[in-house]
Scaffold this motif. Structure first.
Motif, mmCIF file in Angstrom:
data_model
loop_
_atom_site.group_PDB
_atom_site.id
_atom_site.type_symbol
_atom_site.label_atom_id
_atom_site.label_comp_id
_atom_site.label_asym_id
_atom_site.label_seq_id
_atom_site.Cartn_x
_atom_site.Cartn_y
_atom_site.Cartn_z
ATOM 1 N N LEU A 238 0.861 -1.190 0.000
ATOM 2 C CA LEU A 238 0.000 0.000 0.000
ATOM 3 C C LEU A 238 0.892 1.234 0.000
ATOM 4 O O LEU A 238 1.874 1.295 0.748
ATOM 5 C CB LEU A 238 -0.903 0.007 1.241
ATOM 6 C CG LEU A 238 -1.901 1.164 1.355
ATOM 7 C CD1 LEU A 238 -3.040 0.983 0.358
ATOM 8 C CD2 LEU A 238 -2.455 1.263 2.774
ATOM 9 N N GLU B 229 1.006 5.614 0.122
ATOM 10 C CA GLU B 229 0.223 6.766 0.602
ATOM 11 C C GLU B 229 0.970 8.048 0.267
ATOM 12 O O GLU B 229 2.183 8.162 0.479
ATOM 13 C CB GLU B 229 0.009 6.665 2.112
ATOM 14 C CG GLU B 229 -0.786 7.830 2.688
ATOM 15 C CD GLU B 229 -0.933 7.746 4.199
ATOM 16 O OE1 GLU B 229 -1.817 8.408 4.743
ATOM 17 O OE2 GLU B 229 -0.136 7.012 4.827
ATOM 18 N N GLN C 227 -4.452 6.912 -0.382
ATOM 19 C CA GLN C 227 -3.908 5.574 -0.231
ATOM 20 C C GLN C 227 -4.351 4.700 -1.407
ATOM 21 O O GLN C 227 -5.542 4.657 -1.729
ATOM 22 C CB GLN C 227 -4.371 4.949 1.087
ATOM 23 C CG GLN C 227 -3.858 5.670 2.323
ATOM 24 C CD GLN C 227 -4.318 5.018 3.608
ATOM 25 O OE1 GLN C 227 -5.246 4.225 3.603
ATOM 26 N NE2 GLN C 227 -3.666 5.361 4.705
#
Length: 413
Positions: A102, A104, A109
């Motif tokens: 992930l 960000e 995100q």
């Protein structure tokens, strides 16, 4: 046989008592020619698109990719891998880590596929040719005075679609936060952030393969950072990617490496790395061939009507030839050759027309895709493959023979 062929030639090129027979024969040959040319052009265009996409993938994919037959990763510090590294036809050897994570940036995100690579990834692939903004770099180095380069801070290279999703460019100075789930331990429902490994990188470049598989999902980071995030050991990797020297054929190198590694590993060429995509293209091409052959079958059976009319027109000739000693088999061959000649003329004319049109489009690009910049190429891609030409010619010949065979069997003495 020679006599039957000579009579068939005379019937084909000499005027009949009814002009309609000449017209129907010409229309039959023209129909076969048009469909044959269409088959050549359609298959060449499909080959062109396939070659274009193959070139796109080749800018990001290695010549060969070694993965474990079972499991997600393997140790590269083995005798087998060292033997692969030392093979004379392996010009670039690169270990990679590829896992989902992930990212960000500025409270946005987005899930991404993180790929850990080393600095020679630009030598392994053609990544420099597809950088649209910035440059390829996954680590900044500095000299601490000892003469040994030290890592200063992490860099990353994003696919253009992924960069658009988080709203970032190569000139942005802000860092990107990267998260990956921990491999060991339990997930805390109260503090789920403690179940994630975290790191930060600065963007150095953006690439565009023009394939959503890569552009919308991939983020290139350094191999040490990937090993840190996903808790892999110093010699662990999910794949080993190879670039070969130009003097070796890929299939030969693949067989040699596979025999060296054994069944515990899979060695994939570029087609196998994108097996799903190329399988779909082959299925589409196969369906297209079947549909075009069906259309060709309909066009070829115009020959059946032409021969039926010719047999009625030449009824007196049949009687005379039979009195001169021609048996039923010889008479059948006359009209079989007649139909086959009509089909052959149409096939040759169609092949020449289709090849000419395809080669002109391939080299001159007469038919454009559009006037704007929304396309990655300006004209329809075409690539003539002589195996396709052979397939089309064989199909026309077989169907022409079948269309001529059926009415020729009805000849009566």
């Amino acid at each position: 046989m020679k006599t039957s062929l000579l009579i068939a030639f005379r019937y084909l090129f000499h005027k009949k008592s009814h002009n309609a027979i000449n017209i129907v024969s010409a229309v039959s040959a023209a129909g076969v020619a048009v469909v044959t040319a269409a088959m050549v052009v359609v298959l060449s265009v499909m080959n062109g698109f396939g070659t274009l996409v193959e070139k796109m993938f080749s800018q990001f994919d290695p010549d060969l990719k070694i993965t474990p037959a079972e499991g997600k990763y393997f140790c590269t510090d083995t005798d087998e891998m060292n033997a692969v590294r030392s093979l004379p036809f392996v010009s670039v050897y690169s270990e990679t880590i590829e896992e989902a994570g992930l990212i960000e940036y500025s409270e946005r995100q987005v899930p991404a596929m993180l790929k850990g690579v080393d600095e020679n990834f630009s030598e392994l692939t053609q990544i420099d040719s597809i950088i649209t903004d910035g440059r390829f770099s996954v680590t900044d180095w500095y000299d601490d005075g000892t003469g040994v380069p030290q890592r200063a801070f992490e860099r990353s290279v994003l696919g253009i679609g992924l960069a658009n999703q988080i709203g970032i460019g190569a000139k942005f100075v802000g860092g990107i936060k990267v998260y990956a789930p921990k491999r060991v331990g339990r997930i805390s429902t109260l503090r789920p952030d403690r179940s994630l490994n975290k790191a930060s990188t600065f963007i150095s470049g953006i690439f565009a393969v023009n394939q959503t598989k890569y552009d919308d999902k991939y983020m290139l980071v350094s191999l040490p950072l990937a090993r840190q995030l996903f808790e892999y050991g110093e010699h662990d990797a999910t794949a080993v990617e190879l670039r070969l020297t130009p003097d070796i054929k890929v299939e030969k190198a693949k067989r040699q490496i596979q025999s060296l590694l054994g069944d515990a590993y899979l060695v994939k060429d570029r087609y196998e790395q994108q097996a799903d995509f190329f399988r779909i293209m082959q299925v589409e091409k196969g369906i297209t061939v079947i549909l075009m052959i069906f259309i060709l079958l309909i066009a070829s059976f115009n020959i059946t009507g032409s021969l039926s009319m010719l047999m009625i027109d030449k009824r007196e000739d049949i009687v005379i030839l039979s009195h001169l000693g021609a048996d039923r088999s010889m008479l059948q061959r006359i009209f079989l050759y007649e139909g086959w000649l009509i089909s052959l003329i149409g096939a040759v004319a169609g092949l020449l027309l289709g090849i000419t049109l395809s080669l002109c489009q391939e080299y001159f690009g007469w038919i454009k895709l559009g006037s704007g910049t929304e396309y990655i190429i300006s004209s329809y891609p075409v690539h003539v493959q002589w195996l396709d030409i052979l397939l089309v010619g064989l199909s026309v010949t077989v169907l022409g023979w079948l269309a001529a065979y059926i009415p020729s069997k009805r000849v009566e003495v």
